[in-house]
Design an enzyme around this catalytic site. Structure first.
Site, PDB file in Angstrom:
ATOM      1  N   GLY A   1       4.456   1.081 -11.153  1.00 42.75           N
ATOM      2  CA  GLY A   1       3.650   2.296 -11.114  1.00 42.75           C
ATOM      3  C   GLY A   1       3.551   3.017 -12.453  1.00 42.75           C
ATOM      4  O   GLY A   1       3.130   4.171 -12.514  1.00 42.75           O
TER       5      GLY A   1
ATOM      6  N   GLU B   1      12.022   1.474  -4.653  1.00 40.75           N
ATOM      7  CA  GLU B   1      11.902   2.841  -4.116  1.00 40.75           C
ATOM      8  C   GLU B   1      12.845   3.036  -2.931  1.00 40.75           C
ATOM      9  O   GLU B   1      13.378   4.126  -2.726  1.00 40.75           O
ATOM     10  CB  GLU B   1      10.434   3.123  -3.744  1.00 40.75           C
ATOM     11  CG  GLU B   1       9.579   3.296  -4.993  1.00 40.75           C
ATOM     12  CD  GLU B   1       8.118   2.918  -4.832  1.00 40.75           C
ATOM     13  OE1 GLU B   1       7.623   2.835  -3.700  1.00 40.75           O
ATOM     14  OE2 GLU B   1       7.471   2.694  -5.881  1.00 40.75           O
TER      15      GLU B   1
ATOM     16  N   GLY C   1       1.267  -3.007  -6.247  1.00 42.61           N
ATOM     17  CA  GLY C   1       1.181  -1.666  -5.668  1.00 42.61           C
ATOM     18  C   GLY C   1      -0.204  -1.081  -5.901  1.00 42.61           C
ATOM     19  O   GLY C   1      -1.160  -1.406  -5.195  1.00 42.61           O
ATOM     20  N   GLY C   2      -0.311  -0.235  -6.924  1.00 42.91           N
ATOM     21  CA  GLY C   2      -1.548   0.516  -7.211  1.00 42.91           C
ATOM     22  C   GLY C   2      -2.827  -0.304  -7.120  1.00 42.91           C
ATOM     23  O   GLY C   2      -3.785   0.097  -6.439  1.00 42.91           O
TER      24      GLY C   2
ATOM     25  N   TRP D   1       0.818  -1.226   0.000  1.00 40.99           N
ATOM     26  CA  TRP D   1       0.000   0.000   0.000  1.00 40.99           C
ATOM     27  C   TRP D   1       0.849   1.272   0.000  1.00 40.99           C
ATOM     28  O   TRP D   1       0.324   2.370  -0.077  1.00 40.99           O
ATOM     29  CB  TRP D   1      -0.936   0.007   1.212  1.00 40.99           C
ATOM     30  CG  TRP D   1      -1.965  -1.087   1.198  1.00 40.99           C
ATOM     31  CD1 TRP D   1      -2.243  -1.936   0.150  1.00 40.99           C
ATOM     32  CD2 TRP D   1      -2.847  -1.469   2.253  1.00 40.99           C
ATOM     33  NE1 TRP D   1      -3.246  -2.814   0.503  1.00 40.99           N
ATOM     34  CE2 TRP D   1      -3.637  -2.545   1.785  1.00 40.99           C
ATOM     35  CE3 TRP D   1      -3.053  -1.006   3.554  1.00 40.99           C
ATOM     36  CZ2 TRP D   1      -4.613  -3.158   2.582  1.00 40.99           C
ATOM     37  CZ3 TRP D   1      -4.026  -1.618   4.347  1.00 40.99           C
ATOM     38  CH2 TRP D   1      -4.789  -2.682   3.861  1.00 40.99           C
ATOM     39  N   LYS D   2       2.138   1.120   0.144  1.00 38.30           N
ATOM     40  CA  LYS D   2       3.081   2.256   0.156  1.00 38.30           C
ATOM     41  C   LYS D   2       2.604   3.348   1.128  1.00 38.30           C
ATOM     42  O   LYS D   2       2.005   3.034   2.143  1.00 38.30           O
ATOM     43  CB  LYS D   2       3.261   2.789  -1.265  1.00 38.30           C
ATOM     44  CG  LYS D   2       3.644   1.682  -2.249  1.00 38.30           C
ATOM     45  CD  LYS D   2       4.128   2.203  -3.560  1.00 38.30           C
ATOM     46  CE  LYS D   2       4.413   1.045  -4.491  1.00 38.30           C
ATOM     47  NZ  LYS D   2       4.965   1.429  -5.752  1.00 38.30           N
TER      48      LYS D   2
END
Ligand code: PEP
Length: 247
Positions: free
Chosen positions: A170, A94, A230-231, A11-12
């Protein structure tokens, strides 16, 4: 050998008290797939509590390489264990690019995570430049080798690898299932040069713009054992469809 599929959502730095509870309560796990969610540190207790009695597991997005002490802003493995965290994402691109984490530092974190009894999800992957230069496998295997040198081959069977091409994270531009399979096989072959038994056991997830529309094709590949997402993991409908396609 059939390896159990793992679907993990990263979920970053997203969410709020309200949205993470709503999201976590909407996840439909099933018995055939391991499902893991990785909220921001601050939401770990809330998410762990919301998942009481659920099969969905909780991951942290990073951890300190140190056990305790004067490390302002860091979070330790024992703190994660206090909140039933079972997995830790390590070496995400990241973290490597924005926070300058080195292969050696990532390797040390993998070692301490295993020592604490948690499962590391070790992210590896090439940049677009590296892919275009034809060095994809050299880069990914060097990232894997740094960990192998730190922990040895026997312990490595407890590591989950996530192959995440940096250019696909992403960007909406996923690797094709053939491109991903080729790298997954190359990573597995590299591990097999040390131990074919360990290579057969290690789960290698794919990450990089995985969506409900491409997950089934990716999961159908022989060496793709799930996904780090991710997204699309922030959208319950998408995430549930991806979980369903991993059955
Ligand atoms: C990730 O950050 O691990 C990732 C795979 O992101 P996305 O699915 O958004 O490409």
């Amino acid at each position: 050998m059939t390896r159990r599929k793992i679907v993990a959502g990263n979920w970053k730095m997203n969410g709020s008290v309200e949205s993470v509870v709503e999201l976590v309560e909407s996840i439909q796990a099933n018995d055939a797939v391991d499902v893991v969610v990785a909220p921001s540190y601050v939401y770990l207790p809330l998410v762990a509590q919301s998942l009481t009695g659920s099969k969905v597991m909780v991951a942290a997005q990073n951890v300190s390489e140190f056990a305790k002490g004067a490390f302002t802003g860091e979070v330790s493995l024992s703190m994660l264990k206090d909140f039933s965290v079972s997995h830790v994402i390590l070496g995400h691109s990241e973290r490597r690019s924005l926070f300058a984490e080195s292969d050696a530092q990532v390797a040390r974190k993998v070692a301490s995570t295993l020592e604490a009894g948690l499962t590391p999800i070790l992210c590896v992957g090439e940049t677009l430049e590296q892919r275009e230069a034809g060095t994809t496998l050299t880069v990914c295997n060097a990232q894997v080798d740094a960990v192998l040198e730190e922990i040895g081959i026997e312990l490595f069977e407890k590591v989950v690898i996530a192959y995440e091409p940096v250019w696909a994270i992403g960007t909406g531009k996923s690797a094709s299932s053939e491109q991903a399979q080729e790298v997954h096989k190359g990573i597995r072959d590299n591990i097999a040069r040390r131990s074919s038994k360990v290579a057969e056991k290690v789960a290698i997830l794919y990450g990089g713009s995985v969506k409900a529309s491409n997950s089934a094709e990716l999961f159908a590949q022989a060496d793709i054992d799930g996904a780090l997402i991710g997204g699309a993991s922030l959208d319950a409908t998408e995430f549930n469809s991806i979980i369903e396609s991993a059955k």
